[in-house]
Design a protein around this motif. Structure first.
Motif, mmCIF file in Angstrom:
data_model
loop_
_atom_site.group_PDB
_atom_site.id
_atom_site.type_symbol
_atom_site.label_atom_id
_atom_site.label_comp_id
_atom_site.label_asym_id
_atom_site.label_seq_id
_atom_site.Cartn_x
_atom_site.Cartn_y
_atom_site.Cartn_z
ATOM 1 N N ALA A 168 -7.516 35.573 -30.858
ATOM 2 C CA ALA A 168 -8.349 35.173 -29.618
ATOM 3 C C ALA A 168 -9.881 34.693 -29.762
ATOM 4 O O ALA A 168 -10.301 33.312 -29.238
ATOM 5 N N SER A 169 -10.346 35.177 -30.695
ATOM 6 C CA SER A 169 -11.851 34.633 -31.448
ATOM 7 C C SER A 169 -11.469 32.787 -31.872
ATOM 8 O O SER A 169 -12.489 32.167 -31.759
ATOM 9 N N LEU A 170 -10.217 32.800 -32.179
ATOM 10 C CA LEU A 170 -9.608 31.190 -32.341
ATOM 11 C C LEU A 170 -9.468 30.192 -31.494
ATOM 12 O O LEU A 170 -9.110 28.910 -31.211
ATOM 13 N N GLY A 171 -9.280 30.386 -30.495
ATOM 14 C CA GLY A 171 -8.807 30.147 -28.874
ATOM 15 C C GLY A 171 -7.640 30.081 -28.102
ATOM 16 O O GLY A 171 -7.306 30.162 -27.177
ATOM 17 N N VAL A 172 -6.689 31.312 -28.339
ATOM 18 C CA VAL A 172 -6.138 31.832 -28.165
ATOM 19 C C VAL A 172 -5.972 32.853 -26.875
ATOM 20 O O VAL A 172 -6.733 33.129 -27.012
ATOM 21 N N ASN A 173 -4.992 32.396 -26.182
ATOM 22 C CA ASN A 173 -5.009 33.515 -24.566
ATOM 23 C C ASN A 173 -4.890 34.617 -25.514
ATOM 24 O O ASN A 173 -4.151 34.780 -26.093
ATOM 25 N N ILE A 174 -5.524 35.560 -24.919
ATOM 26 C CA ILE A 174 -5.788 36.963 -25.051
ATOM 27 C C ILE A 174 -4.474 37.896 -24.882
ATOM 28 O O ILE A 174 -3.881 38.628 -26.311
ATOM 29 N N ARG A 175 -3.582 37.746 -23.810
ATOM 30 C CA ARG A 175 -1.714 38.258 -23.872
ATOM 31 C C ARG A 175 -1.584 37.271 -24.438
ATOM 32 O O ARG A 175 -0.718 37.988 -25.326
ATOM 33 N N THR A 176 -1.921 36.369 -25.124
ATOM 34 C CA THR A 176 -0.392 35.426 -25.957
ATOM 35 C C THR A 176 -1.092 36.285 -27.525
ATOM 36 O O THR A 176 -0.204 36.641 -28.383
ATOM 37 N N ALA A 177 -2.089 35.961 -27.402
ATOM 38 C CA ALA A 177 -2.716 36.944 -28.921
ATOM 39 C C ALA A 177 -2.026 38.307 -29.399
ATOM 40 O O ALA A 177 -1.627 38.963 -29.900
ATOM 41 N N VAL A 178 -2.008 39.504 -28.550
ATOM 42 C CA VAL A 178 -1.363 40.258 -27.924
ATOM 43 C C VAL A 178 0.172 40.624 -28.299
ATOM 44 O O VAL A 178 0.672 41.357 -29.503
ATOM 45 N N GLY A 179 1.022 39.405 -27.650
ATOM 46 C CA GLY A 179 2.218 39.024 -27.306
ATOM 47 C C GLY A 179 2.891 38.381 -29.199
ATOM 48 O O GLY A 179 3.677 39.445 -29.461
ATOM 49 N N VAL A 180 1.989 38.096 -29.305
ATOM 50 C CA VAL A 180 2.170 37.567 -31.539
ATOM 51 C C VAL A 180 1.918 38.309 -32.338
ATOM 52 O O VAL A 180 2.086 39.004 -33.268
ATOM 53 N N GLY A 181 0.381 39.341 -31.599
ATOM 54 C CA GLY A 181 0.577 40.329 -32.748
ATOM 55 C C GLY A 181 1.569 41.050 -32.983
ATOM 56 O O GLY A 181 1.514 41.662 -33.496
ATOM 57 N N LEU A 182 1.551 42.242 -32.045
ATOM 58 C CA LEU A 182 3.203 42.412 -31.892
ATOM 59 C C LEU A 182 3.943 42.302 -32.501
ATOM 60 O O LEU A 182 4.635 43.083 -33.484
ATOM 61 N N LEU A 183 4.880 40.390 -32.255
ATOM 62 C CA LEU A 183 5.642 40.200 -32.833
ATOM 63 C C LEU A 183 5.516 40.558 -34.134
ATOM 64 O O LEU A 183 6.329 40.486 -35.714
ATOM 65 N N ASN A 184 4.302 40.048 -34.544
ATOM 66 C CA ASN A 184 4.030 39.502 -35.914
ATOM 67 C C ASN A 184 3.803 41.322 -36.796
ATOM 68 O O ASN A 184 4.113 41.238 -38.607
ATOM 69 N N SER A 185 3.514 42.123 -36.349
ATOM 70 C CA SER A 185 3.222 44.146 -36.713
ATOM 71 C C SER A 185 4.449 44.093 -37.510
ATOM 72 O O SER A 185 5.349 44.856 -37.877
ATOM 73 N N VAL A 186 5.827 43.790 -36.360
ATOM 74 C CA VAL A 186 7.490 43.707 -37.206
ATOM 75 C C VAL A 186 7.099 43.249 -38.421
ATOM 76 O O VAL A 186 7.798 44.062 -39.624
ATOM 77 N N ILE A 187 6.680 42.504 -38.839
ATOM 78 C CA ILE A 187 6.961 41.669 -40.310
ATOM 79 C C ILE A 187 5.990 42.646 -40.840
ATOM 80 O O ILE A 187 6.391 42.653 -42.411
ATOM 81 N N ILE A 188 4.929 43.115 -40.980
ATOM 82 C CA ILE A 188 3.933 43.637 -42.091
ATOM 83 C C ILE A 188 4.910 44.974 -41.671
ATOM 84 O O ILE A 188 5.110 45.633 -42.895
ATOM 85 N N ALA A 189 5.377 45.634 -40.881
ATOM 86 C CA ALA A 189 6.558 46.912 -40.995
ATOM 87 C C ALA A 189 7.261 46.985 -41.616
ATOM 88 O O ALA A 189 7.537 48.434 -42.240
ATOM 89 N N LEU A 190 8.254 46.136 -41.883
ATOM 90 C CA LEU A 190 9.365 46.121 -42.524
ATOM 91 C C LEU A 190 9.144 46.484 -44.452
ATOM 92 O O LEU A 190 10.043 47.564 -44.914
#
Length: 258
Positions: A168-190
């Motif tokens: 979000a601080s780097l210019g990404v829409n806040i809700r898009t940032a949440v969506g990307v963060g959730l998807l990325n959390s899957v990769i971190i979790a595995l």
């Protein structure tokens, strides 16, 4: 049975908050370690399992709402996979006391960062096309994924708590940032799930998993449906306050041998 009820309620509430804002999953390890007294490895294994479920359901929900940037998520995840593996290995090498200390300190900093990043994240909501130059360079995004995943896997912080305010601080829409963060959390979790469950030792783990997954699934579905109806900034302030109070309390307990 009270323990499993607490697990269910904790995952339900945090699932709702993750679905809404993407930045509260890091409270789970504190509940498992601090409130229920579970070993660190078992707590992190259960937490990352919940993060995996929340990430899959939440990312799909945000994609349906048109809040997803798959290109950004792809490059971020390329770095996150080895980064998460590195974080787990570091955690295994250090003592349980140090692991707890790092977890509580990181969660404290995470709570403070939510408050400090709030205004930037809000203004970024209308700047979806003004991404920082860093995010336009795949190499930097991959490096960003390695760093954030290593920290999150080491401390049990999930993923979105770092990724969401940072994007979000780097210019990404806040809700898009949440969506990307959730998807990325899957990769971190595995790799985190695989690593920490290898060292898990508590009895009745299947019941912990069952109550955790039921609570998380219901919570994330509810939170994702409410994402456009709740002021995210106010919710983040609430999460930050609870986080700071919880981490300070646990740091105090650790310092005095509690």
């Amino acid at each position: 049975m009270l323990t499993f009820f607490i697990v269910f309620i904790a995952n339900l509430i945090i699932g709702v908050l993750v679905g809404l804002s993407g930045v509260s999953g890091f409270l789970l390890p504190i509940i498992y370690v601090g409130l229920l007294g579970l070993p660190v490895y078992d707590s992190l294994a259960l937490s990352f399992l919940a993060f995996l479920v929340a990430g899959v359901i939440g990312a799909y929900s945000y994609w349906k709402l048109k809040y997803m940037d798959f290109k950004l998520a792809l490059y971020l995840s390329i770095g996150s996979l080895p980064g998460a593996f590195l974080g787990v290995q570091i955690n295994v090498l250090i003592s349980e006391t140090l692991a707890k200390l790092l977890l509580y300190l990181f969660v404290l900093l995470a709570g403070l960062s939510i408050i400090l990043k709030k205004n930037k994240a809000a203004s970024a909501n209308e700047a979806d096309d003004s991404k920082s130059l860093i995010l336009r360079q795949p190499v930097w995004v991959i490096l960003l994924g390695i760093l954030t995943a290593a920290i999150c896997a080491l401390t049990g912080a999930g993923g979105p708590i770092l990724v969401v305010p940072l994007l979000a601080s780097l210019g990404v829409n806040i809700r898009t940032a949440v969506g990307v963060g959730l998807l990325n959390s899957v990769i971190i979790a595995l790799p985190s799930i695989f690593g920490y469950f290898t060292y898990a030792s508590i009895d009745d783990m299947h019941l912990f998993i069952l109550f955790s997954l039921i609570g998380t699934t219901i919570g994330i579905l509810a939170g994702s449906r409410l994402t456009n109806k709740v002021p995210v900034d106010q919710l983040k302030i609430f999460i930050a306050v609870i986080t700071i109070i919880s981490s300070v309390y646990m740091l105090g307990s650790l310092a005095f041998g509690g």
